[in-house]
Design an enzyme around this catalytic site. Structure first.
Site, PDB file in Angstrom:
ATOM      1  N   ARG A   1       0.833  -1.224   0.000  1.00 36.69           N
ATOM      2  CA  ARG A   1       0.000   0.000   0.000  1.00 36.69           C
ATOM      3  C   ARG A   1       0.863   1.268   0.000  1.00 36.69           C
ATOM      4  NH1 ARG A   1      -2.812  -3.786  -0.590  1.00 36.69           N
ATOM      5  NH2 ARG A   1      -4.785  -4.280   0.460  1.00 36.69           N
TER       6      ARG A   1
ATOM      7  N   SER B   1     -10.652   1.296   3.775  1.00 36.51           N
ATOM      8  CA  SER B   1      -9.852   1.073   4.990  1.00 36.51           C
ATOM      9  C   SER B   1      -9.207   2.383   5.416  1.00 36.51           C
ATOM     10  CB  SER B   1      -8.740   0.059   4.718  1.00 36.51           C
ATOM     11  OG  SER B   1      -9.288  -1.109   4.183  1.00 36.51           O
TER      12      SER B   1
ATOM     13  N   GLU C   1      -4.074   4.965   6.197  1.00 30.71           N
ATOM     14  CA  GLU C   1      -3.848   4.730   4.770  1.00 30.71           C
ATOM     15  C   GLU C   1      -4.389   5.940   3.985  1.00 30.71           C
ATOM     16  OE1 GLU C   1      -4.852   0.762   3.016  1.00 30.71           O
ATOM     17  OE2 GLU C   1      -6.146   1.951   1.718  1.00 30.71           O
TER      18      GLU C   1
HETATM   19  P1  FAD Z   1      -7.772  10.297  -4.460  1.00 34.44           P
HETATM   20  O1  FAD Z   1      -8.428   9.928  -3.176  1.00 34.44           O
HETATM   21  O2  FAD Z   1      -8.378  11.391  -5.227  1.00 34.44           O
HETATM   22  O3  FAD Z   1      -6.247  10.608  -4.194  1.00 34.44           O
HETATM   23  C1  FAD Z   1      -5.439   9.756  -3.426  1.00 34.44           C
HETATM   24  C2  FAD Z   1      -4.012  10.314  -3.410  1.00 34.44           C
HETATM   25  O4  FAD Z   1      -3.445  10.218  -4.704  1.00 34.44           O
HETATM   26  C3  FAD Z   1      -3.943  11.798  -3.045  1.00 34.44           C
HETATM   27  O5  FAD Z   1      -2.772  12.007  -2.306  1.00 34.44           O
HETATM   28  C4  FAD Z   1      -3.875  12.496  -4.402  1.00 34.44           C
HETATM   29  O6  FAD Z   1      -3.249  13.758  -4.331  1.00 34.44           O
HETATM   30  C5  FAD Z   1      -3.061  11.502  -5.203  1.00 34.44           C
HETATM   31  N1  FAD Z   1      -3.367  11.482  -6.637  1.00 34.44           N
HETATM   32  C6  FAD Z   1      -4.556  11.191  -7.204  1.00 34.44           C
HETATM   33  N2  FAD Z   1      -4.452  11.186  -8.539  1.00 34.44           N
HETATM   34  C7  FAD Z   1      -3.171  11.505  -8.827  1.00 34.44           C
HETATM   35  C8  FAD Z   1      -2.436  11.686 -10.047  1.00 34.44           C
HETATM   36  N3  FAD Z   1      -3.001  11.536 -11.247  1.00 34.44           N
HETATM   37  N4  FAD Z   1      -1.118  12.027  -9.955  1.00 34.44           N
HETATM   38  C9  FAD Z   1      -0.523  12.174  -8.751  1.00 34.44           C
HETATM   39  N5  FAD Z   1      -1.176  12.046  -7.568  1.00 34.44           N
HETATM   40  C10 FAD Z   1      -2.473  11.707  -7.615  1.00 34.44           C
HETATM   41  N6  FAD Z   1      -7.771   0.892  -1.965  1.00 34.44           N
HETATM   42  C11 FAD Z   1      -7.093  -0.268  -2.170  1.00 34.44           C
HETATM   43  O7  FAD Z   1      -5.855  -0.254  -2.342  1.00 34.44           O
HETATM   44  N7  FAD Z   1      -7.738  -1.474  -2.184  1.00 34.44           N
HETATM   45  C12 FAD Z   1      -9.068  -1.580  -2.009  1.00 34.44           C
HETATM   46  O8  FAD Z   1      -9.602  -2.674  -2.044  1.00 34.44           O
HETATM   47  C13 FAD Z   1      -9.810  -0.389  -1.785  1.00 34.44           C
HETATM   48  N8  FAD Z   1     -11.147  -0.438  -1.569  1.00 34.44           N
HETATM   49  C14 FAD Z   1     -11.844   0.710  -1.331  1.00 34.44           C
HETATM   50  C15 FAD Z   1     -13.227   0.631  -1.105  1.00 34.44           C
HETATM   51  C16 FAD Z   1     -13.965   1.768  -0.860  1.00 34.44           C
HETATM   52  C17 FAD Z   1     -15.453   1.666  -0.600  1.00 34.44           C
HETATM   53  C18 FAD Z   1     -13.319   3.031  -0.861  1.00 34.44           C
HETATM   54  C19 FAD Z   1     -14.119   4.279  -0.625  1.00 34.44           C
HETATM   55  C20 FAD Z   1     -11.953   3.136  -1.061  1.00 34.44           C
HETATM   56  C21 FAD Z   1     -11.201   1.963  -1.301  1.00 34.44           C
HETATM   57  N9  FAD Z   1      -9.814   2.006  -1.540  1.00 34.44           N
HETATM   58  C22 FAD Z   1      -9.110   0.844  -1.767  1.00 34.44           C
HETATM   59  C23 FAD Z   1      -9.100   3.282  -1.496  1.00 34.44           C
HETATM   60  C24 FAD Z   1      -9.108   4.066  -2.847  1.00 34.44           C
HETATM   61  O9  FAD Z   1     -10.230   3.709  -3.614  1.00 34.44           O
HETATM   62  C25 FAD Z   1      -7.866   3.828  -3.689  1.00 34.44           C
HETATM   63  O10 FAD Z   1      -6.714   4.173  -2.980  1.00 34.44           O
HETATM   64  C26 FAD Z   1      -7.900   4.621  -5.006  1.00 34.44           C
HETATM   65  O11 FAD Z   1      -6.800   4.281  -5.801  1.00 34.44           O
HETATM   66  C27 FAD Z   1      -7.910   6.127  -4.786  1.00 34.44           C
HETATM   67  O12 FAD Z   1      -8.190   6.726  -6.049  1.00 34.44           O
HETATM   68  P2  FAD Z   1      -8.755   8.202  -6.151  1.00 34.44           P
HETATM   69  O13 FAD Z   1      -8.734   8.578  -7.587  1.00 34.44           O
HETATM   70  O14 FAD Z   1     -10.050   8.298  -5.464  1.00 34.44           O
HETATM   71  O15 FAD Z   1      -7.632   8.992  -5.374  1.00 34.44           O
HETATM   72  P1  NAP Z   2     -10.733 -10.045   4.720  1.00 35.04           P
HETATM   73  O1  NAP Z   2     -10.853 -10.943   3.561  1.00 35.04           O
HETATM   74  O2  NAP Z   2     -11.738 -10.116   5.822  1.00 35.04           O
HETATM   75  O3  NAP Z   2      -9.294 -10.183   5.376  1.00 35.04           O
HETATM   76  C1  NAP Z   2      -8.933  -9.414   6.531  1.00 35.04           C
HETATM   77  C2  NAP Z   2      -7.488  -8.961   6.390  1.00 35.04           C
HETATM   78  O4  NAP Z   2      -6.683 -10.119   6.338  1.00 35.04           O
HETATM   79  C3  NAP Z   2      -7.283  -8.192   5.109  1.00 35.04           C
HETATM   80  O5  NAP Z   2      -6.922  -6.892   5.473  1.00 35.04           O
HETATM   81  C4  NAP Z   2      -6.212  -8.940   4.345  1.00 35.04           C
HETATM   82  O6  NAP Z   2      -5.055  -8.168   4.089  1.00 35.04           O
HETATM   83  C5  NAP Z   2      -5.795 -10.076   5.257  1.00 35.04           C
HETATM   84  N1  NAP Z   2      -5.841 -11.369   4.538  1.00 35.04           N
HETATM   85  C6  NAP Z   2      -6.933 -12.158   4.350  1.00 35.04           C
HETATM   86  N2  NAP Z   2      -6.565 -13.300   3.701  1.00 35.04           N
HETATM   87  C7  NAP Z   2      -5.245 -13.205   3.468  1.00 35.04           C
HETATM   88  C8  NAP Z   2      -4.292 -14.053   2.831  1.00 35.04           C
HETATM   89  N3  NAP Z   2      -4.642 -15.228   2.311  1.00 35.04           N
HETATM   90  N4  NAP Z   2      -3.014 -13.641   2.757  1.00 35.04           N
HETATM   91  C9  NAP Z   2      -2.647 -12.449   3.260  1.00 35.04           C
HETATM   92  N5  NAP Z   2      -3.489 -11.602   3.882  1.00 35.04           N
HETATM   93  C10 NAP Z   2      -4.773 -11.967   3.992  1.00 35.04           C
HETATM   94  O7  NAP Z   2     -10.636  -8.526   4.212  1.00 35.04           O
HETATM   95  P2  NAP Z   2     -11.753  -7.498   3.785  1.00 35.04           P
HETATM   96  O8  NAP Z   2     -11.750  -6.374   4.716  1.00 35.04           O
HETATM   97  O9  NAP Z   2     -13.035  -8.191   3.457  1.00 35.04           O
HETATM   98  O10 NAP Z   2     -11.129  -6.962   2.414  1.00 35.04           O
HETATM   99  C11 NAP Z   2     -10.959  -7.822   1.316  1.00 35.04           C
HETATM  100  C12 NAP Z   2      -9.861  -7.303   0.431  1.00 35.04           C
HETATM  101  O11 NAP Z   2     -10.242  -6.011  -0.087  1.00 35.04           O
HETATM  102  C13 NAP Z   2      -8.537  -7.099   1.157  1.00 35.04           C
HETATM  103  O12 NAP Z   2      -7.487  -7.435   0.305  1.00 35.04           O
HETATM  104  C14 NAP Z   2      -8.526  -5.616   1.458  1.00 35.04           C
HETATM  105  O13 NAP Z   2      -7.214  -5.062   1.487  1.00 35.04           O
HETATM  106  C15 NAP Z   2      -9.299  -5.035   0.287  1.00 35.04           C
HETATM  107  N6  NAP Z   2      -9.981  -3.796   0.688  1.00 35.04           N
HETATM  108  C16 NAP Z   2      -9.207  -2.678   0.790  1.00 35.04           C
HETATM  109  C17 NAP Z   2      -9.782  -1.479   1.156  1.00 35.04           C
HETATM  110  C18 NAP Z   2      -8.944  -0.234   1.212  1.00 35.04           C
HETATM  111  O14 NAP Z   2      -9.506   0.836   1.304  1.00 35.04           O
HETATM  112  N7  NAP Z   2      -7.639  -0.334   1.163  1.00 35.04           N
HETATM  113  C19 NAP Z   2     -11.144  -1.415   1.439  1.00 35.04           C
HETATM  114  C20 NAP Z   2     -11.870  -2.589   1.362  1.00 35.04           C
HETATM  115  C21 NAP Z   2     -11.295  -3.786   0.987  1.00 35.04           C
HETATM  116  P3  NAP Z   2      -4.878  -7.142   2.870  1.00 35.04           P
HETATM  117  O15 NAP Z   2      -5.720  -5.952   3.224  1.00 35.04           O
HETATM  118  O16 NAP Z   2      -3.426  -6.867   2.895  1.00 35.04           O
HETATM  119  O17 NAP Z   2      -5.306  -7.787   1.604  1.00 35.04           O
END
Ligand code: FAD
Ligand code: NAP
Length: 338
Positions: free
Chosen positions: A164, A238, A334
């Site tokens: 991340r 998250s 994050e």
């Molecule tokens: P923004 O929120 O607009 O920006 C994020 C950052 O990136 C800021 O610092 C911004 O300045 C910078 N930025 C944006 N665009 C650019 C660009 N073109 N050049 C340089 N900098 C830039 N994330 C995960 O990793 N995994 C998930 O599973 C996941 N699930 C999510 C589920 C939900 C319901 C929500 C609300 C969020 C989730 N996220 C997840 C977080 C988020 O969606 C991601 O990080 C996504 O990539 C952010 O994109 P954005 O365009 O909305 O970025």
């Molecule tokens: P989940 O499946 O309930 O798992 C809970 C946590 O355990 C997750 O954070 C995941 O880590 C870790 N995990 C589960 N199985 C794993 C494996 N086999 N090996 C390594 N790590 C494992 O998680 P959840 O909340 O429903 O989310 C599902 C996936 O969507 C996850 O990958 C999560 O990161 C992603 N997600 C991300 C965001 C975001 O905003 N970043 C929001 C929603 C969902 P990891 O998070 O490292 O994968």
């Protein structure tokens, strides 16, 4: 290029927090960005690049210029018998890109379905879900240096991707404007079903031999049942990263908390499920006024409607404090806080 002054960002962030930016502009091409760089508006203001606003928390108004990348386009730049190389504009919607790739049967990003936001933000934190991270398909990206206007192509190594994170979240934070990315997708998909939630879903739905589309649909359905829809309840996914700790620290923690949820990493360190830590401090489902911790996923902080960014930040700080007191673990947000 239309500049809007005193622009509300409420509909442009998924927490649905009111924050007014002094100036706002949408960019449709690299040329427009370079043109903007020459203007006093750019030179005299603090800059914020805003994609889909799904990883941002505004705690106050933004006194500066918000630039939203709207550079579109999905182009095949190379293909061979095994792979497709796609160049995608930063302003494309990530979820739509995944759907498009799945329809074409190009494998590699199906586990990253349903992640809100724009393509340009995907490398910033090396988006990841269900065992797949962006860097597994990433080839290069193009970015403009905001200080001197130079365009640079970053290779995979130069992006310094990690869990991340990337160089754009660390050493080069806020220094580059990503304009496009190039991904390498597979003609014959190799499915990743390492996450139990995904595997269980397929088994429970009688899909013993899934195709890529089944995995995509499974991710969609699991996420729908577990995560709040930002259009109904403000959130940024998250709020915290899962902490990575050394084996020694993990062994000590495991003695005190045998049930702790963890995953050993390739380098020997341990990833702790931050949601487990937060839940075990009693936060899951807790509501404080207009903000709270989601009842189904303790990693997600929600805005019930009238919450503000400061309230969310205070709640996050309380959660971090109690996790530190109980487990001696420092959670790190994050979400990008402004
Ligand atoms: P923004 O929120 O607009 O920006 C994020 C950052 O990136 C800021 O610092 C911004 O300045 C910078 N930025 C944006 N665009 C650019 C660009 N073109 N050049 C340089 N900098 C830039 N994330 C995960 O990793 N995994 C998930 O599973 C996941 N699930 C999510 C589920 C939900 C319901 C929500 C609300 C969020 C989730 N996220 C997840 C977080 C988020 O969606 C991601 O990080 C996504 O990539 C952010 O994109 P954005 O365009 O909305 O970025
Ligand atoms: P989940 O499946 O309930 O798992 C809970 C946590 O355990 C997750 O954070 C995941 O880590 C870790 N995990 C589960 N199985 C794993 C494996 N086999 N090996 C390594 N790590 C494992 O998680 P959840 O909340 O429903 O989310 C599902 C996936 O969507 C996850 O990958 C999560 O990161 C992603 N997600 C991300 C965001 C975001 O905003 N970043 C929001 C929603 C969902 P990891 O998070 O490292 O994968």
């Amino acid at each position: 290029m239309k500049v809007i002054h005193n622009y509300s960002l409420k509909q442009l962030n998924t927490f649905r927090i009111e924050s007014v930016s002094t100036h706002f502009v949408e960019i449709n091409s690299i040329d427009e960005l370079l043109e903007l760089r020459e203007k006093e508006l750019f030179k005299n203001n603090k800059i914020l690049i805003l994609g889909g606003g799904s990883n941002i928390l505004f705690t106050k108004n933004f006194d500066g210029l918000v630039i939203q990348p709207n550079i579109r386009g999905i182009e095949i730049i190379k293909e061979d018998s095994a792979s497709i190389y796609l160049k995608i504009g930063a302003g494309e919607v990530w979820e739509e890109l995944v759907e498009y790739a799945v329809q074409k049967c190009w494998g590699g990003i199906e586990n990253l379905a349903c992640i809100p936001g724009r393509v340009g933000a995907a490398p910033i934190q090396n988006i990841g879900a269900y065992g797949v991270e962006l860097d597994s398909v990433f080839q290069t990206l193009t970015a403009v240096n905001l200080k001197n206007g130079e365009q640079k192509v970053f290779s995979q190594d130069e992006c310094e991707f990690g869990y991340r994170t990337s160089i754009f979240k660390t050493r080069l934070r806020n220094e580059y404007f990503i304009t496009d990315i190039t991904l390498k997708l597979k003609r014959i998909p190799v499915l990743n079903l390492t996450y139990a939630a995904l595997d269980d879903y397929l088994i429970n739905n009688n899909i013993p031999d899934p195709a890529m589309k089944d995995v995509f649909n499974a991710v969609l359905n699991i996420r729908k049942t577990k995560l709040p829809d930002p259009n109904k309840m403000g959130n940024a996914g998250s709020f915290f990263k899962n902490p990575l700790i050394s084996k020694d620290d993990f062994d000590n923690l495991k003695k005190a908390f045998p049930q702790i949820k963890s995953y050993q990493q390739k380098d020997g360190s341990f990833k702790l499920a931050a949601a487990w830590l937060i839940e075990n401090c009693g936060w899951k489902g807790k509501r404080i006024g207009e903000v709270g911790v989601h009842e189904k996923q303790a990693l997600v902080i929600v805005n019930y409607g009238a919450g503000d960014g400061r309230q969310i930040q205070l709640l996050a700080e309380q959660i971090m404090k109690s996790v530190n007191e109980k487990f001696h673990i420092k959670l790190k947000p994050e979400v990008n806080i402004h």
